[in-house]
Design an enzyme around this catalytic site. Structure first.
Site, PDB file in Angstrom:
ATOM      1  N   ARG A 210       0.838  -1.221   0.000  1.00 15.93           N
ATOM      2  CA  ARG A 210       0.000   0.000   0.000  1.00 15.93           C
ATOM      3  C   ARG A 210       0.866   1.261   0.000  1.00 15.93           C
ATOM      4  O   ARG A 210       0.380   2.342  -0.345  1.00 15.93           O
ATOM      5  CB  ARG A 210      -0.970   0.014   1.186  1.00 15.93           C
ATOM      6  CG  ARG A 210      -1.762   1.317   1.266  1.00 15.93           C
ATOM      7  CD  ARG A 210      -2.959   1.288   2.207  1.00 15.93           C
ATOM      8  NE  ARG A 210      -2.724   0.588   3.445  1.00 15.93           N
ATOM      9  CZ  ARG A 210      -2.100   1.109   4.517  1.00 15.93           C
ATOM     10  NH1 ARG A 210      -1.670   2.357   4.501  1.00 15.93           N
ATOM     11  NH2 ARG A 210      -1.921   0.383   5.603  1.00 15.93           N
TER      12      ARG A 210
ATOM     13  N   LYS B  27      -3.563   4.951 -20.245  1.00 19.55           N
ATOM     14  CA  LYS B  27      -3.591   5.357 -21.642  1.00 19.55           C
ATOM     15  C   LYS B  27      -2.255   5.014 -22.321  1.00 19.55           C
ATOM     16  O   LYS B  27      -1.926   3.849 -22.432  1.00 19.55           O
ATOM     17  CB  LYS B  27      -3.931   6.849 -21.717  1.00 19.55           C
ATOM     18  CG  LYS B  27      -5.073   7.273 -20.767  1.00 19.55           C
ATOM     19  CD  LYS B  27      -6.404   6.627 -21.078  1.00 19.55           C
ATOM     20  CE  LYS B  27      -7.463   6.846 -20.001  1.00 19.55           C
ATOM     21  NZ  LYS B  27      -7.730   8.206 -19.620  1.00 19.55           N
TER      22      LYS B  27
ATOM     23  N   ASP C 168      -1.867  17.647 -16.012  1.00 16.73           N
ATOM     24  CA  ASP C 168      -2.313  16.330 -16.496  1.00 16.73           C
ATOM     25  C   ASP C 168      -1.752  16.174 -17.903  1.00 16.73           C
ATOM     26  O   ASP C 168      -2.208  16.799 -18.861  1.00 16.73           O
ATOM     27  CB  ASP C 168      -3.844  16.272 -16.489  1.00 16.73           C
ATOM     28  CG  ASP C 168      -4.368  14.903 -16.939  1.00 16.73           C
ATOM     29  OD1 ASP C 168      -3.644  14.178 -17.652  1.00 16.73           O
ATOM     30  OD2 ASP C 168      -5.519  14.583 -16.582  1.00 16.73           O
TER      31      ASP C 168
ATOM     32  N   TYR D 298     -10.603  16.947 -18.348  1.00 13.85           N
ATOM     33  CA  TYR D 298     -11.215  15.620 -18.378  1.00 13.85           C
ATOM     34  C   TYR D 298     -12.444  15.676 -17.456  1.00 13.85           C
ATOM     35  O   TYR D 298     -12.402  16.285 -16.386  1.00 13.85           O
ATOM     36  CB  TYR D 298     -10.171  14.637 -17.868  1.00 13.85           C
ATOM     37  CG  TYR D 298     -10.603  13.205 -17.809  1.00 13.85           C
ATOM     38  CD1 TYR D 298     -10.741  12.460 -18.976  1.00 13.85           C
ATOM     39  CD2 TYR D 298     -10.855  12.588 -16.589  1.00 13.85           C
ATOM     40  CE1 TYR D 298     -11.117  11.130 -18.922  1.00 13.85           C
ATOM     41  CE2 TYR D 298     -11.230  11.259 -16.526  1.00 13.85           C
ATOM     42  CZ  TYR D 298     -11.369  10.537 -17.696  1.00 13.85           C
ATOM     43  OH  TYR D 298     -11.735   9.231 -17.635  1.00 13.85           O
TER      44      TYR D 298
HETATM   45  C1  LIG Z   1      -8.349   8.812 -18.537  1.00 15.30           C
HETATM   46  C2  LIG Z   1      -7.924  10.147 -18.077  1.00 15.30           C
HETATM   47  C3  LIG Z   1      -7.891  10.463 -16.714  1.00 15.30           C
HETATM   48  C4  LIG Z   1      -8.321   9.480 -15.660  1.00 15.30           C
HETATM   49  O1  LIG Z   1      -7.502   8.360 -15.646  1.00 15.30           O
HETATM   50  P1  LIG Z   1      -7.942   6.926 -15.039  1.00 15.30           P
HETATM   51  O2  LIG Z   1      -6.710   6.121 -15.179  1.00 15.30           O
HETATM   52  O3  LIG Z   1      -9.104   6.445 -15.852  1.00 15.30           O
HETATM   53  O4  LIG Z   1      -8.330   7.188 -13.620  1.00 15.30           O
HETATM   54  C5  LIG Z   1      -7.465  11.719 -16.358  1.00 15.30           C
HETATM   55  N1  LIG Z   1      -7.108  12.630 -17.276  1.00 15.30           N
HETATM   56  C6  LIG Z   1      -7.145  12.375 -18.597  1.00 15.30           C
HETATM   57  C7  LIG Z   1      -6.729  13.417 -19.554  1.00 15.30           C
HETATM   58  C8  LIG Z   1      -7.565  11.123 -19.046  1.00 15.30           C
HETATM   59  O5  LIG Z   1      -7.590  10.866 -20.344  1.00 15.30           O
END
Ligand SMILES: *Cc1c(COP(=O)(O)O)cnc(C)c1O
Length: 392
Positions: free
Chosen positions: A57, A208, A183, A111
């Site tokens: 964890r 992604k 992000d 997002y």
């Molecule tokens: C998919 C995504 C997220 C969230 O990610 P998860 O792994 O699904 O929690 C955040 N920001 C962007 C730009 C995304 O494409």
């Protein structure tokens, strides 16, 4: 011990880092690939410092630690931390950086779940956010309050693919000694190294491009050791730790990140040009096209323009539905960054909870189709999109 591979200037390139950084020492008889260390806990607790105690964890299981080290090297940051999802990476970073009653200034191009976190969830915990149009320094400065502790930006934006200059909020964050969190999911560390641009917390949904095969959910944050220790502190309390097998899969994905992203870049660029001027296509959004509003900034800060592209169809929602229904090779699914081409309409997925007026205001009218361009032969994709357009 692990092999150190630094991403510093003059050091190895991103392909080399992706393959080697963090890997086990090449000792005779040892495995070339770190196995999945499927153990919740590890021997210890006999007087060593708490930071040396391994527990899954805490994000310091060997598989988790390897990915953290590799990501830090890819980003050129001091440390990286793997969490259980992109959203947990975003949430834990914001919570770690803010005092009680803290304030966030964020780009409004977000997002969907990030926007819901900032607008609906965190206010219940006393944390408020001002959303801005992040075009100029004045836009950011106008929203600052004495309680502002985090500036937040997404680059490129989902799904509109705007590329706002992170160096603008980075300057403010440096002067005020607050955190700029970006992000960077759509860019991947291959296309933009945000730490080099002054960004304090570089966050990815590793689900992604980093994982790259649509088979895992994880998130990563990279930054200074001080920041990462605070985020780790949040992770210990809230508990969003990734399991070791996910970390192992992610490391396997990272080994081909450079090659995959290079090909995503190329396929998307070719497809963006192919869509331009096609019958029924009103707009093509891709930062590598000279007609894109942020083409100059994108050319300056991006090594490649990415694998994400969006189009707007002249016939609006019905045309987009017909287009989607006509696809045979490209798959209809949310998410992005995998080897397979995925198509989605934000009004049915990420922006489903927004009113049509709000979507139009964000530049996502009905008829807007987002394409995560995969690694198929681009001619096959063109044939598929051509058929679907003809039927829309
Ligand atoms: C998919 C995504 C997220 C969230 O990610 P998860 O792994 O699904 O929690 C955040 N920001 C962007 C730009 C995304 O494409």
């Amino acid at each position: 011990m692990s092999r150190k591979t630094s991403g510093k200037r003059g050091g190895p390139g991103p392909a080399t880092i992706g393959i080697h950084a963090g890997s086990p020492e090449p000792v005779s008889g040892a495995p070339v690939v770190l196995p999945v260390v499927q153990s919740a806990t590890f021997f210890g607790g006999t007087g060593e410092p708490a930071s040396q105690l391994l527990y899954s964890r805490h994000g310091n299981n060997p598989n988790q630690a390897l990915v953290g080290e590799k990501m830090a090297a890819l980003e050129g940051a001091e440390e990286g931390l793997l969490l259980s999802s992109g959203m947990s990476a975003i949430a834990m970073t914001i919570l770690a950086a803010l005092p009680e009653g803290g304030h966030v200034v964020s780009s409004r191009h977000l997002y969907g779940a990030t926007r819901a976190l900032l607008e609906d969830e965190l206010p219940k915990r006393g944390i408020t956010t001002t959303l801005i149009e992040p075009e100029s320094k004045a836009d950011w400065e106008g929203a600052l309050t004495p309680r502002t502790g985090v500036l937040f930006l997404e680059v490129p934006t989902n799904p509109t693919l705007r590329v706002f200059d992170p160096r603008v909020p980075a300057e403010i964050a440096r002067d005020r000694e607050i955190l700029l969190a970006v992000d960077a999911t759509f860019a991947s560390p291959v296309n933009i190294r945000f730490a080099d641009l002054g960004v304090g917390a570089v966050i990815h949904s590793a689900t992604k491009y980093l994982g790259g095969h649509s088979d895992l959910v994880a998130g990563v944050v990279s930054g200074s050791s001080g920041l990462i220790e605070r985020v780790r502190g949040m992770m210990k309390l809230y508990g969003p730790a990734p399991d070791p097998h996910t970390a192992w899969l992610l490391d396997r994905g990272l080994k081909t990140l450079q090659m995959r992203v290079a090909q995503h870049n190329q396929n998307a660029m070719e497809l963006a040009n192919w869509f331009l001027g096609r019958q029924g296509v009103a707009e093509v959004h891709y930062p590598g096209l000279p007609g894109h509003p942020d083409y100059d900034i994108a050319s300056e800060i991006m090594a490649g323009f990415g694998g994400m592209l969006s189009i707007e169809l002249e016939g609006g929602g019905p045309a987009a539905d017909a287009f989607a229904a006509g696809l045979e090779l490209a798959l209809l699914a949310p998410s992005l960054g995998g080897v397979e081409t995925l198509v989605s309409q934000p009004r049915h997925t990420s922006h489903i909870h927004f009113s049509e007026t709000m979507r139009v205001d964000l530049g996502i009218p009905d008829g807007f189709v987002r394409i995560s361009v995969g690694l198929e032969d681009v001619e096959d994709l063109m044939a598929d999109f051509g058929r679907a357009l003809a039927g829309s």
